[in-house]
Design a protein around this motif. Structure first.
Motif, PDB file in Angstrom:
ATOM      1  N   GLY A  69       0.635  -1.228   0.100  1.00 14.10           N
ATOM      2  CA  GLY A  69      -0.228  -0.119  -0.055  1.00 14.10           C
ATOM      3  C   GLY A  69       0.879   1.137  -0.072  1.00 14.10           C
ATOM      4  N   GLY A  70       1.994   1.058  -0.505  1.00 15.63           N
ATOM      5  CA  GLY A  70       2.818   2.453  -0.457  1.00 15.63           C
ATOM      6  C   GLY A  70       4.257   2.273  -1.014  1.00 15.63           C
ATOM      7  N   LEU A  71       5.150   2.878  -0.761  1.00 11.68           N
ATOM      8  CA  LEU A  71       6.261   3.130  -1.034  1.00 11.68           C
ATOM      9  C   LEU A  71       7.281   2.340   0.138  1.00 11.68           C
ATOM     10  CD1 LEU A  71       6.912   6.502  -2.278  1.00 11.68           C
ATOM     11  CD2 LEU A  71       7.271   4.591  -3.473  1.00 11.68           C
ATOM     12  N   THR A  72       8.243   1.211  -0.378  1.00 11.29           N
ATOM     13  CA  THR A  72       8.975   0.371   0.397  1.00 11.29           C
ATOM     14  C   THR A  72      10.505   0.278  -0.056  1.00 11.29           C
ATOM     15  OG1 THR A  72       8.656  -1.701  -0.987  1.00 11.29           O
ATOM     16  CG2 THR A  72       7.104  -1.400   0.635  1.00 11.29           C
ATOM     17  N   GLU A  73      11.329  -0.175   0.636  1.00 11.80           N
ATOM     18  CA  GLU A  73      12.590  -0.294   0.410  1.00 11.80           C
ATOM     19  C   GLU A  73      13.001  -0.888  -1.156  1.00 11.80           C
ATOM     20  OE1 GLU A  73      16.565   0.130   0.470  1.00 11.80           O
ATOM     21  OE2 GLU A  73      15.260   0.809   2.084  1.00 11.80           O
ATOM     22  N   ASN A  74      11.899  -1.749  -1.573  1.00  6.32           N
ATOM     23  CA  ASN A  74      12.038  -2.274  -2.745  1.00  6.32           C
ATOM     24  C   ASN A  74      12.002  -1.188  -4.063  1.00  6.32           C
ATOM     25  OD1 ASN A  74      12.659  -4.994  -1.960  1.00  6.32           O
ATOM     26  ND2 ASN A  74      10.806  -5.826  -2.742  1.00  6.32           N
ATOM     27  N   ASP A  75      11.045  -0.375  -3.773  1.00  2.00           N
ATOM     28  CA  ASP A  75      10.871   0.737  -4.609  1.00  2.00           C
ATOM     29  C   ASP A  75      12.174   1.450  -5.070  1.00  2.00           C
ATOM     30  OD1 ASP A  75       8.146  -0.012  -5.031  1.00  2.00           O
ATOM     31  OD2 ASP A  75       7.947   1.005  -3.117  1.00  2.00           O
ATOM     32  N   PHE A  76      12.647   1.888  -3.949  1.00  6.69           N
ATOM     33  CA  PHE A  76      14.105   2.533  -4.021  1.00  6.69           C
ATOM     34  C   PHE A  76      15.176   1.812  -4.715  1.00  6.69           C
ATOM     35  CE2 PHE A  76      11.166   5.216  -1.655  1.00  6.69           C
ATOM     36  CZ  PHE A  76      11.565   6.515  -2.195  1.00  6.69           C
ATOM     37  N   ALA A  77      15.200   0.324  -4.352  1.00  6.94           N
ATOM     38  CA  ALA A  77      16.377  -0.557  -4.625  1.00  6.94           C
ATOM     39  C   ALA A  77      16.146  -0.648  -6.323  1.00  6.94           C
ATOM     40  CB  ALA A  77      16.214  -1.771  -3.951  1.00  6.94           C
ATOM     41  N   LEU A  78      14.776  -0.636  -6.682  1.00  6.38           N
ATOM     42  CA  LEU A  78      14.832  -1.025  -8.200  1.00  6.38           C
ATOM     43  C   LEU A  78      15.033   0.489  -8.900  1.00  6.38           C
ATOM     44  CD1 LEU A  78      14.157  -2.909 -10.347  1.00  6.38           C
ATOM     45  CD2 LEU A  78      11.677  -2.398 -10.225  1.00  6.38           C
ATOM     46  N   ALA A  79      14.799   1.299  -8.290  1.00  5.13           N
ATOM     47  CA  ALA A  79      14.952   2.579  -8.908  1.00  5.13           C
ATOM     48  C   ALA A  79      16.334   3.031  -8.978  1.00  5.13           C
ATOM     49  CB  ALA A  79      14.204   4.186  -8.100  1.00  5.13           C
ATOM     50  N   GLU A  80      17.064   2.368  -7.978  1.00  4.94           N
ATOM     51  CA  GLU A  80      18.650   2.464  -8.269  1.00  4.94           C
ATOM     52  C   GLU A  80      19.075   1.856  -9.334  1.00  4.94           C
ATOM     53  OE1 GLU A  80      19.984   1.641  -4.345  1.00  4.94           O
ATOM     54  OE2 GLU A  80      19.415   3.673  -3.438  1.00  4.94           O
ATOM     55  N   GLN A  81      18.591   0.586  -9.265  1.00  2.00           N
ATOM     56  CA  GLN A  81      18.905  -0.178 -10.387  1.00  2.00           C
ATOM     57  C   GLN A  81      18.492   0.033 -12.076  1.00  2.00           C
ATOM     58  OE1 GLN A  81      18.717  -4.617 -10.247  1.00  2.00           O
ATOM     59  NE2 GLN A  81      18.356  -4.405  -8.191  1.00  2.00           N
ATOM     60  N   ILE A  82      17.458   0.847 -12.013  1.00  4.89           N
ATOM     61  CA  ILE A  82      17.124   1.249 -13.313  1.00  4.89           C
ATOM     62  C   ILE A  82      17.915   2.646 -13.629  1.00  4.89           C
ATOM     63  CG2 ILE A  82      15.225   2.804 -14.148  1.00  4.89           C
ATOM     64  CD1 ILE A  82      13.362   1.087 -12.515  1.00  4.89           C
ATOM     65  N   ASP A  83      18.223   3.484 -12.559  1.00  9.61           N
ATOM     66  CA  ASP A  83      19.260   4.540 -12.886  1.00  9.61           C
ATOM     67  C   ASP A  83      20.671   4.021 -13.223  1.00  9.61           C
ATOM     68  OD1 ASP A  83      17.469   6.333 -11.991  1.00  9.61           O
ATOM     69  OD2 ASP A  83      18.284   6.932 -10.338  1.00  9.61           O
ATOM     70  N   ARG A  84      20.975   2.867 -12.891  1.00  7.18           N
ATOM     71  CA  ARG A  84      22.246   2.263 -13.489  1.00  7.18           C
ATOM     72  C   ARG A  84      22.302   1.803 -14.776  1.00  7.18           C
ATOM     73  NH1 ARG A  84      22.953   0.569  -7.747  1.00  7.18           N
ATOM     74  NH2 ARG A  84      21.856  -1.423  -8.350  1.00  7.18           N
ATOM     75  N   LEU A  85      21.162   1.365 -15.266  1.00  5.34           N
ATOM     76  CA  LEU A  85      20.782   0.958 -16.610  1.00  5.34           C
ATOM     77  C   LEU A  85      21.057   2.262 -17.776  1.00  5.34           C
ATOM     78  CD1 LEU A  85      17.592  -1.251 -16.570  1.00  5.34           C
ATOM     79  CD2 LEU A  85      20.026  -1.991 -16.548  1.00  5.34           C
ATOM     80  N   VAL A  86      20.668   3.592 -16.971  1.00  4.46           N
ATOM     81  CA  VAL A  86      20.821   4.495 -17.910  1.00  4.46           C
ATOM     82  C   VAL A  86      22.177   4.998 -18.024  1.00  4.46           C
ATOM     83  CG1 VAL A  86      20.363   6.880 -17.912  1.00  4.46           C
ATOM     84  CG2 VAL A  86      18.610   5.368 -17.258  1.00  4.46           C
ATOM     85  N   GLY A  87      23.086   4.802 -16.873  1.00  2.00           N
ATOM     86  CA  GLY A  87      24.714   5.030 -17.235  1.00  2.00           C
ATOM     87  C   GLY A  87      24.838   6.348 -16.866  1.00  2.00           C
TER      88      GLY A  87
END
Length: 96
Positions: free
Chosen positions: A78-96
């Protein structure tokens, strides 16, 4: 699998400050990406599959020709958890 705890507002603000171009929208965070065209946008979506599957945490993806909007929220919690930020960090790394 037990539900992850929803992060407090101050923790969400702290985590957002460490991310590039992500914004909070209610109980989610979003980031918009722009690409040269549709093939490049959809190719980036394909690159998201491995990290999302690896975490068993799947973003909402909205592709509009050369624009890609990714939204992260832990719906089961029902909201933002640690997983959301962990995946956002991985997505940012994909951008390079």
């Amino acid at each position: 699998m037990p539900k992850l705890p929803v992060l407090a507002d101050h923790e969400i603000d702290r985590r957002l400050a460490a991310l590039s171009e992500w914004m909070r929208q209610g109980d989610a965070i979003t980031r918009t990406f722009r690409f040269a065209g549709f093939p490049e946008a959809t190719a980036f979506v394909q690159r998201l599959v491995a990290p999302a599957e690896g975490m068993n945490h799947h973003p909402d993806v909205d592709v509009r020709y050369n624009r890609l909007i990714i939204t992260l929220s832990t719906h089961d919690s029902g909201g933002l958890t640690e997983n959301d930020f962990a995946l956002a960090e991985q997505i940012d790394r994909l951008v390079g």
